[in-house]
Structure formats: C-alpha cells, structure tokens
Design an enzyme around this catalytic site. Structure first.
Site, PDB file in Angstrom:
ATOM      1  N   LYS A 118       6.275 -10.883   1.188  1.00  0.00           N
ATOM      2  CA  LYS A 118       4.845 -10.872   0.849  1.00  0.00           C
ATOM      3  C   LYS A 118       4.050 -11.819   1.722  1.00  0.00           C
ATOM      4  O   LYS A 118       2.886 -11.556   2.018  1.00  0.00           O
ATOM      5  CB  LYS A 118       4.640 -11.212  -0.637  1.00  0.00           C
ATOM      6  N   LYS A 200      11.878   0.352   0.220  1.00  0.00           N
ATOM      7  CA  LYS A 200      11.668   0.532  -1.222  1.00  0.00           C
ATOM      8  C   LYS A 200      10.392   1.338  -1.480  1.00  0.00           C
ATOM      9  O   LYS A 200       9.404   1.138  -0.787  1.00  0.00           O
ATOM     10  CB  LYS A 200      11.538  -0.872  -1.829  1.00  0.00           C
ATOM     11  N   LYS A 203       3.901   0.936  -4.418  1.00  0.00           N
ATOM     12  CA  LYS A 203       2.535   1.472  -4.558  1.00  0.00           C
ATOM     13  C   LYS A 203       1.642   1.044  -3.403  1.00  0.00           C
ATOM     14  O   LYS A 203       0.616   1.649  -3.147  1.00  0.00           O
ATOM     15  CB  LYS A 203       1.928   1.087  -5.910  1.00  0.00           C
TER      16      LYS A 203
END
Ligand code: TYM
Length: 334
Positions: A118, A200, A203
């Site tokens: 992230k 993965k 969204k």
C-alpha cells in the site's frame, strides 16, 4: 450474543467499507461468517477506522459505509444471531489500539507485506496510520477475546502479528487476551484477478473486468467470466502454470462445493468456453439472492440504523471489560 453462558466459541472478523464488496471478500471471508453464525458467538465489524488510512472523499465514504453494511446483511448476516457493529462507534477500538501500539515493534510493522504494497501504491500518502494499522486490527480482535478469526489468506500475516502481540502482553501481565486462531477457507482464500491471475482480485483494480462485485448484474458477471484470462492448453485441470484456470476452478469449487477432481471429470473433453459459462452461471445464482436482499436493506435505512445501534451498544460494553483489564494491568489509575 445473549447466551454467553453456553460457552460457544467466539468468532470475530471485520471488513473495510472501501467500495463495493468483491467476490474475493465474499468467498474468502463473508461466506464463512454466514456459515459460522449458528455454531458460534459471532461478532463482526465494519472496519471504517481502517479505511481512512487511504484518503476518502467524505460523501462517497459515507455512502460506502451504508452500502457495505447493507451488503453484509444481504450476504446473510442475521442481526438477531450475530453482532454486526460499526467500528468507529465503539470507542474501545481506538483506545486499545493506542495501548497495543506501545507493545508492537517498528521492525514487526515494517515487515507487513500489506504496508509495503500500500505504501508503494499510495506513495504520496504513507501516513502513520497505514503503518500502525495492524495494531488497530489486533485491538479489534483481542477486545472480544475471539477464539477464531475467519479471513482470506492476505490477512494471515496480520493475524500472526496479533497473536504475537497478545502473547507478548500476556507474558508481561498474565492472561489478559485470548490468543486467536486464523480460520482460512480451503477454497477461496485467495481469489485472483480475472485479467491477471497472478494478482489478488481487488476492488481497486483499474481494469473493471478483473474484479466481480456483489452488485454486478448477471449480464456483467457473465461478461467478466467469458473474458477471463486462461491459457492455450484448452483442458480444464488444476496444474502449475495454469493460473487462470486454477482460479476459475477455485471459484467454481468454493461456490458449488465440488472438488477439483469432480470438476475435471465433469469438464473432460469440453472447452474453456463451456467451463467459463458454467462458472459464471454458478456465481450469478450464488449472488442473485444477495442482490435482491441488498435492494431491500438499502431502501430501509432506519432498520439498518436500529441494527447497528443495538450492536454498537453491546460491543461497547463487551469490549470495555477487556480494555479496563488491560489498562489496570499496565498500571493506569481508575
Ligand atoms: P478487507 O476489507 O480488505 O477484506 C475483507 C476480507 O476479505 C478477504 N479478501 C479476500 N479473500 C480472498 N480473495 C481475495 N481476493 C480477497 N480480498 C479480500 C480478506 O482476507 C478479509 O478477510 N484488515 C482487514 C479488515 C479488518 C479485520 C479486522 C479482519 C479490520 N480489523 C479484524 C479480521 C479481524 C481488511 O482490510 O480486510
């Protein structure tokens, strides 16, 4: 939740309201949350405090929170059986998170792969919350003395850290926290992108065809599966190097309960086109009632409010006991 005396095991888990809920969230976690409701004391949270580690537009964030609450109820979480509360409404989470921050090492947090991913993705906003996020997650779990935490494989590392923090704290002060076990499904723990099956399903993927959401229409779901990336072998079998087919088999197995051997047998001699259609149809049927129930819940905001207010209050009381105990052990004056 009333039957604490029955000594049912306690299950805790949470999901972030960071946009539409995906098929990955559903198969990796929420489907298990639903299945566990009868056997265990289940406590689930909408982890809205976690979500602001990435900048949110206020009006959209507010909408995402309500949408996610309705979606989780629609998946089959029964507010009569399980506690389903809003993390930010229960003050103990931020409080215990602070305490646990002081029992979590910089080095441990630096090793978290989610932090590394992230911070690379949001290089302009590598905030302290993003770094200390696992301590908040540990607080969520440990406040409820949870025995089991149903999550997808991507949360395993955070769970291990939670266990280490709990053991460290207990080692210093005696038995304050239950050391929780992760509960990761055999199938569906890691649902991959339909467009790049080495990544993965998420969204936040830029390619809309990569990710199926709970709110996709049947036509959209079919279209996404038909476009799913596969390989050139044209044989439905689970094998190394066949990431696309392995992912579709995993999804199909998680939805239908069929084993890989059964799937291979059923599709022996058939092409990928037939298989993709079958997977798409199975997912459409699995999600159809979810979408229908979502429409009902989202139209009844006062019912949802009633659900979370009740759950918030119980969660606050329950978790306060653990927080008080931890603070007393540390030496705070009451
Ligand atoms: P979140 O909101 O990213 O995801 C919610 C759940 O969905 C699972 N999941 C997946 N499973 C399979 N395949 C995928 N592609 C996939 N993507 C997501 C996640 O593993 C998770 O179980 N930090 C957590 C939320 C959280 C939490 C907690 C979880 C906050 N406090 C305490 C457990 C206990 C998160 O961001 O999940």
């Amino acid at each position: 939740m009333e039957q604490q005396t029955e000594k049912k095991k306690i299950v805790f888990s949470a999901i972030q309201p960071s946009g539409t809920i995906t098929l990955g969230n559903y198969l990796g976690a929420v489907k298990n949350w639903v299945a566990m409701q009868d056997e265990f004391n289940c406590i689930y949270a909408l982890a809205d405090l976690h979500t602001i580690t990435v900048r949110q537009e206020p009006a959209q964030f507010r909408k995402n929170i309500i949408d996610a609450y309705a979606s989780i109820l629609a998946c089959g979480i029964d507010a009569e059986k399980s506690l389903f509360f809003m993390q930010s409404h229960v003050t103990t989470h931020a409080q215990l998170a602070w305490l646990l921050n002081c029992y979590t090492q910089f080095g441990e947090l630096s090793r978290m792969t989610q932090f590394k991913d992230k911070s690379a993705k949001h290089a302009d906003n590598v905030n302290a919350g993003l770094f200390t996020y696992p301590a908040l997650m540990a607080a969520d779990i440990l406040l409820y003395q949870a025995d089991m935490v149903p999550v997808g494989a991507d949360q395993k590392q955070h769970l291990e850290l939670t266990r280490n923090i709990a053991e460290r704290f207990n080692g210093l002060y005696g038995n304050v926290f239950k050391v929780p076990e992760p509960y990761i499904p055999k199938n569906g723990a890691r649902v991959m992108s339909l467009q790049d099956p080495t990544k993965k399903m998420s969204k936040s993927d830029e390619n809309v065809n990569a990710c199926v959401t709970l709110m996709d229409s049947p036509e959209t779901i079919m279209k996404k599966f038909k476009r799913a990336v596969t390989d050139s072998e044209a044989k439905v079998r689970y094998a190394e190097g066949k990431d696309g087919i392995n992912n579709l088999m995993t999804i199909y197995s998680a939805v239908t309960g069929l084993t890989f051997e059964q799937i291979e047998k059923d599709f022996d001699g058939k092409g990928y086109g037939d298989f993709k259609t079958a997977v798409g149809e199975a997912v459409v049927e699995e999600l159809r009632p979810v979408r229908e129930r979502y429409d009902k819940y989202i139209a009844d905001k006062s019912y949802m409010q009633e659900c979370y207010r009740k759950a918030d209050e119980i969660a606050q009381k329950f978790s306060q006991r653990t927080l008080d105990k931890a603070m007393k052990k540390i030496g705070f004056v009451k």
